[in-house]
Design an enzyme around this catalytic site. Sequence first.
Site, PDB file in Angstrom:
ATOM      1  N   SER A 255      10.199 -23.578  10.756  1.00  0.00           N
ATOM      2  CA  SER A 255      11.533 -23.493  10.185  1.00  0.00           C
ATOM      3  C   SER A 255      11.522 -24.246   8.865  1.00  0.00           C
ATOM      4  O   SER A 255      11.019 -25.370   8.782  1.00  0.00           O
ATOM      5  CB  SER A 255      12.536 -24.108  11.153  1.00  0.00           C
ATOM      6  OG  SER A 255      13.639 -24.600  10.428  1.00  0.00           O
ATOM      7  N   LYS A 256      12.104 -23.590   7.850  1.00  0.00           N
ATOM      8  CA  LYS A 256      12.106 -24.213   6.525  1.00  0.00           C
ATOM      9  C   LYS A 256      12.890 -25.520   6.559  1.00  0.00           C
ATOM     10  O   LYS A 256      12.746 -26.367   5.698  1.00  0.00           O
ATOM     11  CB  LYS A 256      12.706 -23.266   5.489  1.00  0.00           C
ATOM     12  CG  LYS A 256      11.781 -22.096   5.210  1.00  0.00           C
ATOM     13  CD  LYS A 256      12.274 -21.192   4.113  1.00  0.00           C
ATOM     14  CE  LYS A 256      11.393 -19.948   4.076  1.00  0.00           C
ATOM     15  NZ  LYS A 256      11.901 -18.870   3.298  1.00  0.00           N
ATOM     16  N   ARG A 257      13.746 -25.641   7.563  1.00  0.00           N
ATOM     17  CA  ARG A 257      14.554 -26.867   7.643  1.00  0.00           C
ATOM     18  C   ARG A 257      13.796 -28.039   8.259  1.00  0.00           C
ATOM     19  O   ARG A 257      14.276 -29.156   8.259  1.00  0.00           O
ATOM     20  CB  ARG A 257      15.839 -26.593   8.440  1.00  0.00           C
ATOM     21  CG  ARG A 257      16.867 -25.841   7.615  1.00  0.00           C
ATOM     22  CD  ARG A 257      18.074 -25.508   8.442  1.00  0.00           C
ATOM     23  NE  ARG A 257      17.751 -24.549   9.492  1.00  0.00           N
ATOM     24  CZ  ARG A 257      17.732 -23.229   9.321  1.00  0.00           C
ATOM     25  NH1 ARG A 257      18.036 -22.727   8.140  1.00  0.00           N
ATOM     26  NH2 ARG A 257      17.429 -22.420  10.298  1.00  0.00           N
TER      27      ARG A 257
END
Length: 482
Positions: A255-257
């Site tokens: 996840s880019k987060r």
Amino acid sequence: MNQKVRLRYAPSPTGFLHIGNARTALFNYLFAKHYHGVFVVRIEDTDLKRNVEGSVASQLDNLLWLGIEPDETIDKPGAYGSYRQLERLELYQKYAQELLTMKKAYYCFCTPEELEKNREAQLSKEHLSPHYNRKCWKLTQTVIVEKLSQKIPYNLRFFVPDEATYNFNDLVRGAVHFKGKDLGDWVILKSNRIPTYNFAVVIDDMLMEISHVVRGEEHISNTPKQLMIYEAFKAQPPVFAHLTLIVNEQHKKLSKRDGHLMQFISQYRTFGYLPAAIFNFISLLGWSPIDTTEIFSHDELIKIFDETRFSKSPSMFDVKKLTWINNYYLKQMSDEEYLAFVRPFLAAEYDLTKKTAAWINMLLLIYKKELQYGTEIVALAKPFFEPITKLSSATQAMLTKLSGYEAMITTFKTGLTDIADWTEINIKELITKTGDQYVVKGNNLFMPIRIFTSHQEHGPELTKIIYLLGKEQVISNITKLQ
Ligand code: GLU
């Protein structure tokens, strides 16, 4: 392969080059190059709200840095018009109009509020994937003309027959089937005349003669919609390969987060990873060669690429493996290449103006074997610029374990003071002489000397460490621990 091989990487400029995007680009590139085909980079910028300023330039720059060079792209166009979707709007409008004429698409004047109400009504009746209710499919020509003359905003929708089936043979998944009744009539052109992704992508792939599409598995459910557009225009669809997920070490989708994990190519670039190492590492994310070797150059990968060897299970993004590969590539460099690569990382942190080139080079070279990435040199070299004032607990624990070294250290210190010519050879001779005098060798000799002189229990070659620290620093280090 006897057909013309043309593949494309089609990023939406919504951010910087992520490891997942880089993988998609890389496999399309390898596939194209393996078959002496063409690799296209096309910018899919029709989602206006999500476009991020500067991301096209940055993505292209990072692709080039990795060695993934487009044959055709925005600033290097081929014979296919613009490579930026927002500059192709008239084309999509023209093809949407044709679908309208063929009665494969229709005007939909429903307002967003109406659509939402309808969706909620279906959800409340447990329709898990609500579809458009086809209200506007039934409009008569007279009503349509009337609404158009009143300038009522409309979308164009594709009509998906309930009984239709959409099948394709995916290079990764094998046979994949979808039913028309599960898909619903979908919008091809929005009221602002901008096409949706599923429509524009086909018009472009069709006109740009794309033969194979390699992309992430999140696009599988888009594929039937795309197939129906090819079918409507009686065009041959490309061969699809939907790559499996990349997961983190906890086996969760990247996840880019997730702030703990560096996921953007530019971050690895800043940290001093080598493009060839990243290229090599990414090629093993969801693909494997026949043998178990893991180190391959750019050209070797082009040569051995085989589209039947994509993995069917998720691949793990293992940073330790990337770091291992990077270290391998650093070790393979000639000393000159290595020095040219690492020196800027050192220079960015420390003042080197008073150091000689020979001193700097020796310092950098003693870490050549262990250096994992460029910026790591900053921490490794720190004791040579900022003396260690407090022993680490590991060093302290090691020192506590040793005994009977006091007299030897005192003699060694006097010996160092007496060295007139501060050379590695003289330091080495002194260590040997001290060992002979006190009849100690191996760890019992080197460990006390290492800890007293450098304040660390580990490190590269001892004589070089002592030499680089310099006489004054080494004697001061010893005195502090006596
Ligand atoms: N613009 C799409 C994306 O970034 C491309 C998908 C495709 O390759 O068809 O995901």
